[in-house]
Design an enzyme around this catalytic site. Structure first.
Site, mmCIF file in Angstrom:
data_model
loop_
_atom_site.group_PDB
_atom_site.id
_atom_site.type_symbol
_atom_site.label_atom_id
_atom_site.label_comp_id
_atom_site.label_asym_id
_atom_site.label_seq_id
_atom_site.Cartn_x
_atom_site.Cartn_y
_atom_site.Cartn_z
ATOM 1 N N GLU A 18 0.699 -1.338 0.007
ATOM 2 C CA GLU A 18 -0.049 0.118 0.071
ATOM 3 C C GLU A 18 0.691 1.155 0.180
ATOM 4 O O GLU A 18 0.397 2.457 0.395
ATOM 5 C CB GLU A 18 -0.748 -0.100 1.135
ATOM 6 C CG GLU A 18 -1.933 -1.129 1.135
ATOM 7 C CD GLU A 18 -2.761 -1.370 2.478
ATOM 8 O OE1 GLU A 18 -3.821 -0.420 2.612
ATOM 9 O OE2 GLU A 18 -2.294 -1.968 3.409
ATOM 10 N N SER A 154 -6.683 -2.046 2.467
ATOM 11 C CA SER A 154 -7.056 -1.395 1.141
ATOM 12 C C SER A 154 -7.586 -2.645 0.094
ATOM 13 O O SER A 154 -7.779 -2.754 -1.027
ATOM 14 C CB SER A 154 -5.719 -0.985 0.483
ATOM 15 O OG SER A 154 -5.488 0.436 0.929
ATOM 16 N N SER A 289 -10.721 8.482 -0.262
ATOM 17 C CA SER A 289 -10.854 8.005 0.803
ATOM 18 C C SER A 289 -12.056 8.365 1.680
ATOM 19 O O SER A 289 -12.790 9.273 1.510
ATOM 20 C CB SER A 289 -9.544 8.186 1.827
ATOM 21 O OG SER A 289 -8.641 7.466 1.180
#
Length: 320
Positions: A18, A154, A289
């Site tokens: 990530e 994620s 996000s």
């Protein structure tokens, strides 16, 4: 709270899967804090980092390292040992959240609904025989199901399966990211996520954000590629549903012990049941996000909220 001149060191990047998300989160927070007047330094987690922190003694450190390097509690332990004030949870709480099976167990004990699941280590297939294990999985879990690494973020390594013929490949994919996986019944409904912030001494559940991925699965590509997901902020929930999701988020985060900034993920089924999926101790803060979308849906400014979090951590000092 003013952060004029406050020296904030943001940790982003790293070597996890990530890394890109972490870099994007770090830059967004750095820009927001700079607009609020902070003196911001972005650092990678490398061999010179701890020496840099000891030398500069920043007012506060904000770890935005996604993946195990940041979210499993180890980095928090080092920052705590070095008596560096930081934005984030206590090490043990982060570790509990990072392990999805543990987080589910804590949430269930707290009274939240969680989807039925089976947790398996890679070694189980070698020790007990892959064919026998797969046969019992087929008896124990209803389809559709979701296969995911126990530790990971994620949605990397996550696969939705609708037939048992798809299960072996889904397991291989999940085991690529972790030696332990969860096979979890997929609950049909609206996928909603809630950011929880500690502001003014009280936890605040932000408006829930509903995600609708174009491909039906809110995976890594859907999360971070523009146009792959439709976001509803606030989520399309009734007033009663929104209240119950908010209460569930506050309960989940409190039960696990997360603080400062965190996120809880749920499915709301057709009957209105709120199902807890997982919690994130260091949620992404990119342009797509959930937490930033929730802050904006709450009619708050990102710079002001991030400044408040940083100032509170600096005033609190090192965690005891």
């Amino acid at each position: 709270m003013s952060i004029e001149g406050l020296h904030v060191v943001i940790l982003s990047g790293g070597i996890s899967h990530e890394r890109d998300v972490s870099l994007r989160s770090g830059r967004r927070v750095a820009d927001a804090l700079s607009r609020a007047g902070a003196d911001v330094t972005i650092r990678e987690p490398d061999a010179s980092l701890l020496g840099f922190l000891e030398e500069t003694q920043p007012d506060v450190v904000w770890p935005l390292l996604h993946g195990s390097s940041g979210e499993n509690g180890a980095l928090y332990s080092l920052l705590r040992a070095g008596r560096f004030p930081y934005v984030g949870s206590r090490p043990t709480s982060a570790r509990l959240a990072w392990n999805k099976a543990t987080a589910k167990a804590i949430a269930k004990r707290a009274g939240l609904a969680t989807p039925p699941s089976i947790v398996l280590e890679n070694s189980t297939f070698r020790e007990l025989g892959a064919e026998a294990v797969m046969r019992l999985i087929a008896r124990g879990i209803e389809l559709p199901a979701v296969v995911k690494p126990v530790e990971g973020g994620s949605a990397q390594g996550v696969t939705s399966v609708t037939s048992f013929e798809e299960l072996p490949q889904a397991l291989v994919t999940a085991f690529t990211y972790d030696d332990t996986v969860i096979i979890e019944k997929r609950i049909e409904g609206r996928e909603v996520m809630v950011g929880v912030l500690d502001l003014d001494g009280e936890p605040l559940a932000l408006p829930a954000v509903e995600v609708v991925a174009n491909n039906g699965v809110y995976d890594y590509e859907a999360r971070y590629n523009a146009g792959e997901t439709t976001y509803y902020a606030p989520a399309r929930l009734s007033e009663d549903e929104a209240a119950r999701v908010s209460d569930a988020a506050l309960l989940a985060i409190a039960s696990i012990g997360l603080s400062d900034i965190a996120r809880a993920d749920f499915i709301v089924d057709e009957a209105g049941v709120v199902w807890f999926l997982e919690a994130d101790p260091i949620p992404g803060l990119t342009e797509t996000s959930i937490v930033p979308l929730g802050i904006e849906a709450d009619d708050s400014e990102l710079s002001a909220i991030y400044a408040q979090l940083a100032a509170a951590a600096a005033a609190r000092g090192p965690l005891e």
